[in-house]
Design an enzyme around this catalytic site. Sequence first.
Site, PDB file in Angstrom:
ATOM      1  N   TRP A   1       0.829  -1.213   0.000  1.00  0.00           N
ATOM      2  CA  TRP A   1       0.000   0.000   0.000  1.00  0.00           C
ATOM      3  C   TRP A   1       0.859   1.257   0.000  1.00  0.00           C
ATOM      4  CZ3 TRP A   1      -4.341  -0.979  -1.981  1.00  0.00           C
ATOM      5  CH2 TRP A   1      -5.027  -2.158  -1.691  1.00  0.00           C
TER       6      TRP A   1
ATOM      7  N   ASP B   1      -2.109   6.730   6.188  1.00  0.00           N
ATOM      8  CA  ASP B   1      -3.110   5.809   5.665  1.00  0.00           C
ATOM      9  C   ASP B   1      -3.389   4.813   6.793  1.00  0.00           C
ATOM     10  OD1 ASP B   1      -4.549   3.794   4.498  1.00  0.00           O
ATOM     11  OD2 ASP B   1      -3.080   3.313   2.930  1.00  0.00           O
TER      12      ASP B   1
ATOM     13  N   LYS C   1     -12.651  -1.686   6.027  1.00  0.00           N
ATOM     14  CA  LYS C   1     -11.933  -2.579   6.934  1.00  0.00           C
ATOM     15  C   LYS C   1     -12.539  -2.503   8.339  1.00  0.00           C
ATOM     16  CE  LYS C   1      -8.773  -3.174   3.580  1.00  0.00           C
ATOM     17  NZ  LYS C   1      -7.924  -2.315   2.792  1.00  0.00           N
TER      18      LYS C   1
END
Length: 361
Positions: free
Chosen positions: A102, A172, A196
């Site tokens: 990511w 993030d 999530k």
Amino acid sequence: MERVHNFNAGPAVLPEEVMREAQADFFNYKGMGLSVMEMSHRSKEYQAIIDEAYAAVKRIYGLGDDYDVLFLQGGASMQFLMVPYSFLPEGKQANVINTGVWSKKAITEIKKLGKEVHVAASSEDRKFSYIPKTWQLSENPAYLHITTNNTIYGTEWKTDPDVPANVPLIADMSSNFMSKPIDAKRYSMIYAGAQKNVGPSGTAVVIIKRDFLETAKEGVPSMLDYKLMSSKGSMFNTPATFTIYMIGLVLKWIEDFGGLKKIEENNIAKAKYIYDAIDASDGFYKGAADPEYRSLMNTTFRMATEELEALFVSEAKKNGMIGLKGHRDVGGCRASTYNSLPLPAAKALGEFMREFQKQHG
Ligand SMILES: *Cc1c(COP(=O)(O)O)cnc(C)c1O
């Protein structure tokens, strides 16, 4: 069995109480004769829903009027683009700590814009199994970007990093958003794909410090314009109305649970069932992350052969546990134990792991 034990990495399990409340209100929201999905986003009823969700984000993280909250489309991945587009002027560098796929995607988007990026530290040398302890900022940093939980590898930042006061910190937090208390005021910006820890997919929750927001570049395309989105209360265009409604229900659930301290205690207890099974296995299960950086949200482990791992996943499924296959980039097994995963599910997995080892060890 009515519900499986859902260890999916995202979209992921939602609290049963939230699902039931949404179900009760699904067809006829609070006697209005229509679903939230069918409501105008300009109605006063919908405004109340989104306003409460904004307020809950701030309450949970203990933030005041110096922060703004946005619900933006395009997921966390859109933030990989929006951040450098708005906050990375000529002559300055984006500083990124590379802790996995990511982070790399965030780096890729900066490069695609033709802007300068400096990798301040990386854990790629050991397959992203840890979080770097130190980093080296560039000459003229625009900001430092970190990924606080690495969903694929199962590593997590255990503290909020220290950065010089003049370097905005951006995180993030997609996969550990609202999973534990943090020093939120240390961040100029936090973003997270909702799917999530706090809702269904379709929205990124963005928390942004107002004085940092003021520094955003002017005249960017409307859909990428943080200031415009902020001035319109995330309703420059039609937002993901139902997703935001669901986020609001999950946030209320977090508060009813007792807030982040209680949520964290529960998350620690859940992860412990699984890590204990790994640590007691005499190497039958090999934890993929350095113990010091083990994630509370994604536990990752390997076994001696891929065949054994495949058997583990399929046997688990027969026992009502799904979503245990590791990410395609790293293989092995992964159990995601986000906020909403009930404690008995993690306990069941820990027990299953010990039983599986007895039979196949
Ligand atoms: C899932 C995930 C993303 C991507 O989120 P999207 O909403 O699908 O764009 C980004 N960062 C992290 C850490 C993630 O876990």
